[in-house]
Design a protein around this motif. Sequence first.
Motif, short mmCIF file in Angstrom:
data_model
loop_
_atom_site.label_atom_id
_atom_site.label_comp_id
_atom_site.label_asym_id
_atom_site.label_seq_id
_atom_site.Cartn_x
_atom_site.Cartn_y
_atom_site.Cartn_z
N ASN A 57 -1.67 9.13 48.47
CA ASN A 57 -0.42 9.88 48.58
C ASN A 57 -0.38 10.89 49.73
O ASN A 57 0.66 11.11 50.32
N VAL A 58 -1.51 11.53 50.02
CA VAL A 58 -1.51 12.66 50.94
C VAL A 58 -2.02 12.25 52.32
O VAL A 58 -3.09 11.66 52.46
N GLY A 59 -1.22 12.58 53.35
CA GLY A 59 -1.61 12.31 54.72
C GLY A 59 -1.16 13.44 55.62
O GLY A 59 -0.26 14.21 55.28
N PHE A 60 -1.77 13.55 56.79
CA PHE A 60 -1.45 14.59 57.76
C PHE A 60 -1.19 13.96 59.11
O PHE A 60 -1.79 12.95 59.48
N MET A 61 -0.28 14.58 59.86
CA MET A 61 0.08 14.10 61.19
C MET A 61 0.18 15.28 62.14
O MET A 61 0.91 16.23 61.88
N GLY A 62 -0.59 15.24 63.21
CA GLY A 62 -0.46 16.26 64.24
C GLY A 62 0.59 15.82 65.24
O GLY A 62 0.64 14.65 65.62
N GLN A 63 1.45 16.72 65.67
CA GLN A 63 2.51 16.36 66.61
C GLN A 63 3.02 17.60 67.32
O GLN A 63 2.68 18.71 66.94
N ASN A 87 2.47 17.97 60.34
CA ASN A 87 3.26 17.42 59.23
C ASN A 87 2.35 16.98 58.09
O ASN A 87 1.18 16.69 58.29
N ILE A 88 2.96 16.90 56.90
CA ILE A 88 2.25 16.41 55.71
C ILE A 88 3.15 15.44 54.97
O ILE A 88 4.38 15.57 54.98
N THR A 89 2.55 14.42 54.37
CA THR A 89 3.25 13.56 53.42
C THR A 89 2.52 13.65 52.10
O THR A 89 1.29 13.76 52.06
N ILE A 90 3.27 13.65 51.02
CA ILE A 90 2.65 13.64 49.69
C ILE A 90 3.10 12.43 48.89
O ILE A 90 2.85 12.33 47.69
N ASP A 91 3.78 11.49 49.58
CA ASP A 91 4.24 10.27 48.92
C ASP A 91 3.78 9.02 49.67
O ASP A 91 4.48 8.02 49.73
N GLY A 92 2.60 9.09 50.27
CA GLY A 92 2.01 7.92 50.90
C GLY A 92 2.63 7.52 52.22
O GLY A 92 2.44 6.40 52.68
N GLY A 93 3.38 8.42 52.87
CA GLY A 93 3.96 8.13 54.17
C GLY A 93 5.44 7.82 54.15
O GLY A 93 6.04 7.58 55.19
N LYS A 94 6.04 7.84 52.97
CA LYS A 94 7.47 7.53 52.86
C LYS A 94 8.31 8.64 53.48
O LYS A 94 9.25 8.37 54.22
N LEU A 181 -17.77 27.23 66.34
CA LEU A 181 -16.50 27.63 65.74
C LEU A 181 -16.54 29.09 65.34
O LEU A 181 -17.51 29.54 64.72
N GLU A 182 -15.46 29.81 65.66
CA GLU A 182 -15.31 31.19 65.22
C GLU A 182 -13.99 31.32 64.48
O GLU A 182 -12.94 31.06 65.03
N LYS A 183 -14.05 31.72 63.21
CA LYS A 183 -12.84 31.89 62.41
C LYS A 183 -12.09 33.13 62.89
O LYS A 183 -12.67 34.21 62.99
N VAL A 184 -10.77 32.97 63.18
CA VAL A 184 -10.02 34.09 63.76
C VAL A 184 -8.76 34.44 62.96
O VAL A 184 -8.02 35.34 63.35
N THR A 185 -8.50 33.75 61.84
CA THR A 185 -7.38 34.12 60.97
C THR A 185 -7.87 34.14 59.52
O THR A 185 -8.95 33.65 59.20
N GLU A 186 -7.05 34.69 58.66
CA GLU A 186 -7.31 34.60 57.22
C GLU A 186 -7.09 33.16 56.76
O GLU A 186 -6.37 32.39 57.40
N THR A 187 -7.70 32.80 55.64
CA THR A 187 -7.46 31.49 55.02
C THR A 187 -6.19 31.58 54.18
O THR A 187 -6.02 32.54 53.42
N ILE A 188 -5.27 30.61 54.35
CA ILE A 188 -4.03 30.62 53.57
C ILE A 188 -3.89 29.30 52.81
O ILE A 188 -4.44 28.28 53.21
N PRO A 189 -3.18 29.32 51.68
CA PRO A 189 -2.92 28.05 50.97
C PRO A 189 -1.94 27.21 51.77
O PRO A 189 -1.19 27.72 52.60
N VAL A 190 -1.96 25.90 51.52
CA VAL A 190 -1.04 25.00 52.21
C VAL A 190 0.39 25.43 51.93
O VAL A 190 0.74 25.78 50.80
N GLN A 191 1.22 25.45 52.96
CA GLN A 191 2.63 25.85 52.83
C GLN A 191 3.48 24.78 53.50
O GLN A 191 3.30 24.51 54.69
N ILE A 192 4.40 24.19 52.74
CA ILE A 192 5.22 23.09 53.23
C ILE A 192 6.63 23.58 53.47
O ILE A 192 7.24 24.23 52.61
N LEU A 193 7.17 23.28 54.65
CA LEU A 193 8.56 23.58 54.96
C LEU A 193 9.42 22.36 54.66
O LEU A 193 8.99 21.24 54.87
N ASP A 194 10.63 22.58 54.19
CA ASP A 194 11.54 21.44 53.95
C ASP A 194 12.13 20.95 55.25
O ASP A 194 12.24 21.65 56.21
#
Length: 194
Positions: A57-63, A87-94, A181-194
């Motif tokens: 179900n879950v995929g990611f796309m850089g763009q 981008n993120i998909t949670i329905d297998g790419g639909k 690698l040097e971490k430079v921001t806080e860790t945040i939960p995934v946030q999805i925009l409509d």
Amino acid sequence: EVLGDNLEFLSFYTKDTNNDIWLNIHRIIDGKTEIYRHRMNADNFFILRGLRFINENVGFMGQTDRGYIKEGSTASSYTKYDVPVANITIDGGKTWHKLDFSQLTYPKYFKGYSACCMVVLGDMIEIRYFVTPSDTVERTDNGDYPFSYTSESYSIISYDAGLTWAGYVRKGVRGSGTRQLEKVTETIPVQILD
């Protein structure tokens, strides 16, 4: 990309008789194929920088283009934005949704981001970006930036399959030929925009 004995995703581009370019995603589960097609901007179809699924179900796309899957976009593939874009998909790419990475900008050096590529290793997902230096960055005495494109880059990384994300700078270690690698921001939960 094979994700398990009974699950496989394939993605490729096609062009139809109207010269429209489509991103085709084939989702194969237990020998059954579902196909999802997304129209790409004909002048900007190569904006896809990475497409990876971590389960059925879950995929990611850089763009790089905010107008992804929207007709009439005229943005260049090298357009830089003030926040990292993916981008993120949670329905297998639909369907695809924007990820909100606005809290993961790195104000010290960079003012612009455009997606480069994506690496997925187990639960680790790294989306790398080309970056533009900020106009306010103080240069060294000889006029150079305090970093270089060849020795430093910016990434958004999740170590838990996309549940949380943080920003990292990848710096070259002088004289060693390696990068760190040097971490430079806080860790945040995934946030999805409509």
